[in-house]
Design an enzyme around this catalytic site. Sequence first.
Site, mmCIF file in Angstrom:
data_model
loop_
_atom_site.group_PDB
_atom_site.id
_atom_site.type_symbol
_atom_site.label_atom_id
_atom_site.label_comp_id
_atom_site.label_asym_id
_atom_site.label_seq_id
_atom_site.Cartn_x
_atom_site.Cartn_y
_atom_site.Cartn_z
ATOM 1 N N SER A 111 0.931 -1.212 0.029
ATOM 2 C CA SER A 111 -0.182 0.044 0.165
ATOM 3 C C SER A 111 0.962 1.296 -0.064
ATOM 4 O O SER A 111 0.334 2.321 -0.413
ATOM 5 C CB SER A 111 -1.140 0.044 1.165
ATOM 6 N N ILE A 170 -2.981 5.421 -3.223
ATOM 7 C CA ILE A 170 -3.017 5.132 -1.888
ATOM 8 C C ILE A 170 -4.532 5.492 -1.324
ATOM 9 O O ILE A 170 -4.745 6.618 -1.252
ATOM 10 C CB ILE A 170 -1.710 5.570 -0.889
ATOM 11 N N GLY A 186 -9.075 2.641 -2.825
ATOM 12 C CA GLY A 186 -9.695 1.149 -3.310
ATOM 13 C C GLY A 186 -11.057 1.006 -2.439
ATOM 14 O O GLY A 186 -11.080 1.931 -1.459
ATOM 15 N N SER A 187 -11.837 0.495 -3.137
ATOM 16 C CA SER A 187 -13.245 0.365 -2.724
ATOM 17 C C SER A 187 -13.359 -0.268 -1.402
ATOM 18 O O SER A 187 -14.011 0.093 -0.514
ATOM 19 C CB SER A 187 -14.225 -0.325 -3.647
ATOM 20 N N CYS A 246 -10.717 -0.173 0.789
ATOM 21 C CA CYS A 246 -9.495 0.145 1.581
ATOM 22 C C CYS A 246 -10.000 1.288 2.455
ATOM 23 O O CYS A 246 -10.421 2.269 2.273
ATOM 24 C CB CYS A 246 -8.423 0.667 0.452
ATOM 25 N N ASP A 264 -4.129 2.377 -9.872
ATOM 26 C CA ASP A 264 -4.595 1.454 -8.955
ATOM 27 C C ASP A 264 -5.630 1.820 -8.184
ATOM 28 O O ASP A 264 -5.503 2.627 -7.123
ATOM 29 C CB ASP A 264 -3.539 0.921 -8.283
ATOM 30 N N GLY A 324 -9.961 -3.998 -8.930
ATOM 31 C CA GLY A 324 -10.348 -5.302 -7.928
ATOM 32 C C GLY A 324 -11.810 -5.374 -7.941
ATOM 33 O O GLY A 324 -12.327 -6.510 -8.455
ATOM 34 N N GLY A 344 -10.326 -6.923 1.241
ATOM 35 C CA GLY A 344 -9.341 -6.204 1.141
ATOM 36 C C GLY A 344 -8.002 -7.210 1.502
ATOM 37 O O GLY A 344 -8.132 -7.958 2.222
ATOM 38 N N ARG A 399 1.921 -7.151 3.347
ATOM 39 C CA ARG A 399 1.940 -6.307 2.660
ATOM 40 C C ARG A 399 1.681 -4.899 3.245
ATOM 41 O O ARG A 399 2.042 -3.852 2.611
ATOM 42 C CB ARG A 399 0.538 -6.575 1.942
ATOM 43 N N GLU A 406 -6.414 -2.415 7.387
ATOM 44 C CA GLU A 406 -6.510 -1.663 6.556
ATOM 45 C C GLU A 406 -7.675 -1.617 5.443
ATOM 46 O O GLU A 406 -7.373 -1.123 4.294
ATOM 47 C CB GLU A 406 -5.325 -1.246 5.876
HETATM 48 P P1 RVP Z 1 -10.708 -1.418 -6.192
HETATM 49 O O1 RVP Z 1 -10.714 -1.567 -7.722
HETATM 50 O O2 RVP Z 1 -11.377 0.111 -6.058
HETATM 51 O O3 RVP Z 1 -11.797 -2.386 -5.428
HETATM 52 O O4 RVP Z 1 -9.399 -1.326 -5.566
HETATM 53 C C1 RVP Z 1 -8.358 -2.118 -5.700
HETATM 54 C C2 RVP Z 1 -7.234 -1.941 -5.204
HETATM 55 O O5 RVP Z 1 -7.268 -1.556 -3.573
HETATM 56 C C3 RVP Z 1 -6.087 -3.017 -4.975
HETATM 57 O O6 RVP Z 1 -5.360 -2.976 -6.320
HETATM 58 C C4 RVP Z 1 -5.199 -2.338 -4.008
HETATM 59 O O7 RVP Z 1 -4.150 -1.313 -4.437
HETATM 60 C C5 RVP Z 1 -6.370 -1.853 -2.927
HETATM 61 N N1 RVP Z 1 -6.285 -2.683 -1.841
HETATM 62 C C6 RVP Z 1 -6.254 -4.129 -1.731
HETATM 63 N N2 RVP Z 1 -6.702 -4.363 -0.523
HETATM 64 C C7 RVP Z 1 -6.605 -3.067 0.068
HETATM 65 C C8 RVP Z 1 -6.851 -3.134 1.681
HETATM 66 O O8 RVP Z 1 -7.026 -4.206 2.417
HETATM 67 N N3 RVP Z 1 -6.731 -1.976 2.022
HETATM 68 N N4 RVP Z 1 -6.481 -2.195 -0.625
#
Ligand code: RVP
Length: 497
Positions: free
Chosen positions: A263, A313, A316-317, A319, A358, A381, A407, A418, A431
């Site tokens: 991240s 950073i 993500g949906s 995140c 990303d 994702g 996530g 990670r 996270e």
């Molecule tokens: P989204 O496409 O908006 O679902 O976002 C996917 C991205 O979110 C991943 O490629 C990664 O960078 C991030 N991610 C994945 N897991 C987590 C988390 O648990 N915080 N974040």
Amino acid sequence: MAVYLNDVSRTFGEYLLIPGLTTKQCVPTNVSLKTPLVKHKVGEKPAIELNIPFVSAIMQSVSGPKLAIELARNGGLSFIFGSQPIASQADMVRKVKKFKAGFVISDSNLTPENTLADVIALVQRTEHSTIGVTDDGTPNGKLLGLVTSRDYRAEKDPLDRKVKDFMTPFSKLIVGDLGITLSEANQIIWDHKLNTLPIIDKDQKLQYFVFRKDYDNHRDNPKELSGSDKKLLVGAGINSRDYMERVPALVEAGVDVLCIDSSDGYSEWQQETLQWIKKTYGDKVLVGAGNVVDKEGFDYLVEAGADFIKVGIGGGSICITREQKGIGRGQATALIDVAQARDEYMEKTGIYVPICSDGGLVHDYHMVLALAMGADFLMMGRYFARFDESPTKKMKIGNNFVKEYWGEGSNRAKNWQRYDMGGSEALKFEEGVDSYVPYAGKMKDNLNLTLGKMIATMCSCGAITVPELQKNAKITLVSSTSIVEGGAHDVILKEQN
Ligand code: RVP
């Protein structure tokens, strides 16, 4: 004193594209979505180009072998998740590399000594009616016969009847030799009116089945992303801790490109990982790094040897990094900043380092905006988690079908590597969240719709290639009031079914 960046940190929903002149050239059939994946000299061809600008997120709930195969067949690329033991990740890579369109490794196998009861149980479990009969009951054992639903009557025949007594024996089978092409296999299928053609090696060991229906299926994928050996391309996520063991195993499995998954990638841990890979393998192993959100992060990782840089950073949906750690940056602002750094680097060195946006892409038009803002390709994702091909369970909640999506920083993923800082102590907070996303069916149908919309937007902007869009797009900020104006408003919507 702290440094203050005075620009507001913004995201995609705050921007719109202004149409450019749509010339007669700007028709969907002329649009190419080809885009570079890895760094290259300006004017030269990169070692890998995507045929569509999509890669799937390095996540347990997204990028398994099934999704990787389907995405590569449609022109994009998956990064198989790294939050798993090295051997099982390498195995997933191998599965993708072994895939030959139309050539299927048999998943239903028995020995001649098995019984009709075993046949019935196997058909129920796999839902496949063709069974390979091999000496040891494995997918690659010596082929001794074939059983299909035409060989037995489930209601009438005794359940203890041995397979060897009702299978079609090898001596009566038409088979193909390993190495024949799909069209040759199809010709044999056609000539002999077969439904299934077993492919065997010189020792009569079963290698694949070719089914009549798969040939048509293959012809539906003109954008397939494969190497000169015709194998599909696949990537894999790595971390900055066990890379000395993980990278060799993935390379041995045939991986095409790696990406360090973190991240927050602006760290000496990533620098060390990149330097070790480049020292050990030179440019034979391609590796991206990230995530970063500004020029400093970009320059640092490129200097350390990264082949592409991942940006984002906290957008993500699933995140919650921004809420938990207070780090991050609006995805659009981060992307614009890093794209500028990429262009400056190119001016200075003549080397183009692709960047990947990303996370946080919600609407299809966000994808075009991200490309217009300078992204070369997009990692998603949530988008992919909704499809049949993602590795998670499909469930019914109320009247709706959903799929699970969690996530990598959630407890469920248990992927603390990670998100920690490289020390031995893992961080003890989450996270990411564990969630559902609406089930959306087959990837191919959804991709066709999304890509169709993106191509239409590009035509409106007067661009028929990604570089043209990046060069000529006109982008405007929108006020919150005009965002409201952009949806249906001041009407009473009829109920949707
Ligand atoms: P989204 O496409 O908006 O679902 O976002 C996917 C991205 O979110 C991943 O490629 C990664 O960078 C991030 N991610 C994945 N897991 C987590 C988390 O648990 N915080 N974040």
